[in-house]
Enzyme design. Structure first.
Site, PDB file in Angstrom:
ATOM      1  N   HIS A 183       2.740   5.464   7.278  1.00 21.39           N
ATOM      2  CA  HIS A 183       2.747   4.326   7.765  1.00 21.39           C
ATOM      3  C   HIS A 183       1.608   4.156   8.487  1.00 21.39           C
ATOM      4  O   HIS A 183       1.089   3.027   8.617  1.00 21.39           O
ATOM      5  CB  HIS A 183       4.026   4.195   8.877  1.00 21.39           C
ATOM      6  N   GLU A 410       4.250  -3.202 -16.475  1.00 21.93           N
ATOM      7  CA  GLU A 410       4.464  -1.949 -15.590  1.00 21.93           C
ATOM      8  C   GLU A 410       4.949  -0.725 -16.549  1.00 21.93           C
ATOM      9  O   GLU A 410       5.182   0.368 -16.011  1.00 21.93           O
ATOM     10  CB  GLU A 410       5.409  -2.370 -14.540  1.00 21.93           C
ATOM     11  N   ASP A 434       3.379   1.142 -10.733  1.00 23.07           N
ATOM     12  CA  ASP A 434       4.391   1.521 -11.628  1.00 23.07           C
ATOM     13  C   ASP A 434       4.019   2.053 -13.071  1.00 23.07           C
ATOM     14  O   ASP A 434       4.305   2.861 -13.708  1.00 23.07           O
ATOM     15  CB  ASP A 434       5.629   0.616 -11.702  1.00 23.07           C
ATOM     16  N   CYS A 481      -2.068  -6.690 -10.060  1.00 19.74           N
ATOM     17  CA  CYS A 481      -1.408  -7.126  -8.542  1.00 19.74           C
ATOM     18  C   CYS A 481      -1.225  -5.515  -7.991  1.00 19.74           C
ATOM     19  O   CYS A 481      -0.398  -5.693  -6.887  1.00 19.74           O
ATOM     20  CB  CYS A 481      -0.327  -7.795  -8.651  1.00 19.74           C
TER      21      CYS A 481
END
Length: 560
Positions: A183, A410, A434, A481
């Protein structure tokens, strides 16, 4: 001395080190002089106060920080955690010790999972520390305030602290622990903080040491020379000039357009993305509407959220991904059956076909939102692996009023037959996260094999090239993306492989825009050929770096 870690972004910072205080000591394991009921009241009160503080910080910070801190607030009041605390209190422990042991048990569980889940363990440590500090009436852990600009060095930084850093004072951030999916890294990237995480040797840095934090090179330079400081200042000035320059559409040096789009998880980030120069949205993740719900949201509820986003991007392209659930994002109302390997199971388009009413309602809501606004709406399906899945989604989307329908590439299967996939749909968008996972057979959430999760690997690049070639042959757009698009040098390589647009975290837009402007399309293709010819990911990056250096030298010689 150079200390290596993982750089977040491309920035550079110089300043004196200020170390963050170490954690509170472990509470002593001694019998309580209060009865368990009274200790339970103390524990619950402190948990409630900390949860409210975290939620308040999230509301103030907004964006991704709000989501992270709200999740932490929920952890603080998780009923199963409170049950563990209650069990320990019944054994005669103090509230401080019971809280410590309960959070530690959960922390060890997450740490043992590795990867993404292991990096969530630090979040539990932070909550535990804050609750114990409240119980002991001590100041909560936090960022020091020396009264002057500084480089913050910490074991790791809690989301509650990262979210509200004073960026006029904190010039850069170095963490000893953590990784690119922690994070700390996620929020540093969103807030454009110059950061190097996971720099284990930074433990040797002392308060007052002058250092250079070079995120672009994933280095911390301790005791820098005068020449190194001068070079770093020149790079800081160059980046400041780039940031101050008028925003222009993404393009290569020869004028070849490369639209630069934003990856967004909710409409809340729209204004900031536009401020940073996003030319539209290349990936709008719709999971935020579904993940915290017991049932799928209604068509009306979805339409309101989609309309809000599309209104913000009036006149611009917005690519929306329909619900991508399964694997690490299970939904009880979509697929609650246990699976041995959910990453290879009923996820993405497979799960949506299994519960087609959810897909139909989402497409209906999107079509209505598109009709009510002036944005250019494109909609795509996740995790497509076959031509038949492509044909199914595209036909259903068109039936329900979606004008432009496409698929995400993907899986290696979709990349290898990209010519046949693209023949059945309007566009493709490559999800490099992915695609890398499935190409390398390396779980993206597993830290022990993180070295294989690298989109620079020639096997991944070759698959991207297959999709790019198919798109060029058929005249179909091919976007990127995944996080690979946020790497300024890799972005050039991706264009050389045939990508026609790039989508990324908004904070990466400026660096990618500047990088593209240094190369022509022929240059981009040369960098791509160099990377493809390498044996591994590190070698591919080195080869592209070398090719880029040759191009830069030639450009200087021509100019002189």
């Amino acid at each position: 001395m150079e200390i290596t870690g993982t750089g977040i972004g491309q920035g550079v910072a110089i300043g004196p080190v200020v170390r963050m205080a170490e954690h509170l000591p472990e509470p002593v394991d001694r019998p309580s002089h209060l009865d368990p009921e009274r200790e339970g009241e103390r524990a619950r009160a402190s948990l409630s106060v900390v949860a409210a503080e975290l939620a308040g910080r999230g509301a103030k910070a907004g964006g991704a920080a709000k989501d992270v801190l709200e999740a932490q607030a929920m952890m603080a009041e998780d009923p199963s955690l409170i049950d563990v605390i209650t069990t320990r209190l019944a054994a005669g422990k103090t509230a401080e010790r019971a809280v410590f042991e309960a959070f530690a048990s959960y922390r060890d569980l997450l740490a043992g999972m590795g990867g993404y889940m292991a990096e969530r363990a630090a979040d539990l440590d932070d909550i535990s520390q804050r609750v114990i500090a409240h119980l002991l009436k001590l100041p909560a852990p936090g960022v020091p305030d020396p009264g002057h600009p500084f480089i913050l060095v910490a074991r790791d930084l809690a989301p509650a602290d990262t979210a509200l850093l004073d960026l006029d004072q904190v010039q850069g951030l170095v963490t000893i622990d953590g990784g690119p999916t922690s994070h700390t890294a996620i929020l540093a990237r969103e807030k454009s903080i110059v950061a190097v995480v996971g720099a284990a040797d930074a433990a040797s840095l002392a308060d007052g040491d002058t250092v250079i934090v070079d995120a672009a090179r994933s280095l911390v330079v301790a005791v820098p020379t005068a020449d190194e400081i001068a070079a770093a200042k020149a790079r800081i000035a160059e980046r400041a000039a780039q940031a101050a320059a008028p925003l222009a559409p993404g393009a290569l040096a020869d004028g070849t357009p490369v639209p630069l789009l934003a990856n967004l998880g909710s409409a809340d980030g729209a204004a900031e993305a536009l401020r940073l120069g996003a030319e539209g949205v290349g990936l709008f993740r719709t999971e935020f509407l579904f993940l915290d719900a017991d049932t799928a949201p209604s068509v009306r509820e979805q339409q309101a959220q989609y309309t809000r986003l599309l209104t913000a991007f009036a006149g611009k392209k917005v690519v929306v991904r329909v619900l991508d659930a399964g694997a690490d994002k299970p939904l009880a109302f979509l697929n609650d059956a246990p699976e041995e390997n959910p990453a290879l199971g009923l996820r993405g388009i497979r799960a949506l076909r299994h519960s087609e009413v959810i897909l139909r309602e989402q497409l209906t809501a999107l079509a209505a939102a598109g009709a009510a606004t002036d944005a250019e709406l494109w909609v795509m399906a996740p995790m497509v692996a076959t031509v038949e899945e492509t044909r199914y989604f595209t036909a259903l989307a068109k039936e329900l009023g979606i004008a432009v329908a496409g698929v995400m590439v993907e899986t290696p299967s979709a990349a290898l037959i990209a010519d046949r996939v693209l023949a059945e749909t309007d566009f493709a968008s490559i999800g490099t996260n992915d695609l890398t996972q499935y190409t390398m057979a390396a779980d993206r959430l597993l830290g022990t094999i993180a070295m294989l999760q690298n989109p620079w690997h020639p096997a991944v690049l070759r698959l991207i090239a297959e999709v790019g070639a198919a798109g060029a042959e058929l005249g179909k757009p091919v976007g990127i993306c995944g996080e690979a698009a946020a790497d300024p040098l890799l972005a050039v390589v991706l264009v050389g492989l045939g990508a026609t647009s790039l989508s990324m975290s908004p904070s990466a837009l400026a660096d990618v825009r500047a990088s593209l402007a240094r190369y022509s399309l022929d240059d981009a293709k040369a960098l791509a050929r160099a990377a493809l010819a390498a044996e591994g990911a590190a070698e591919a990056r080195t080869a592209a770096d070398a090719a880029a250096a040759v191009i830069s030298t030639q450009a200087r010689e021509t100019a002189s």
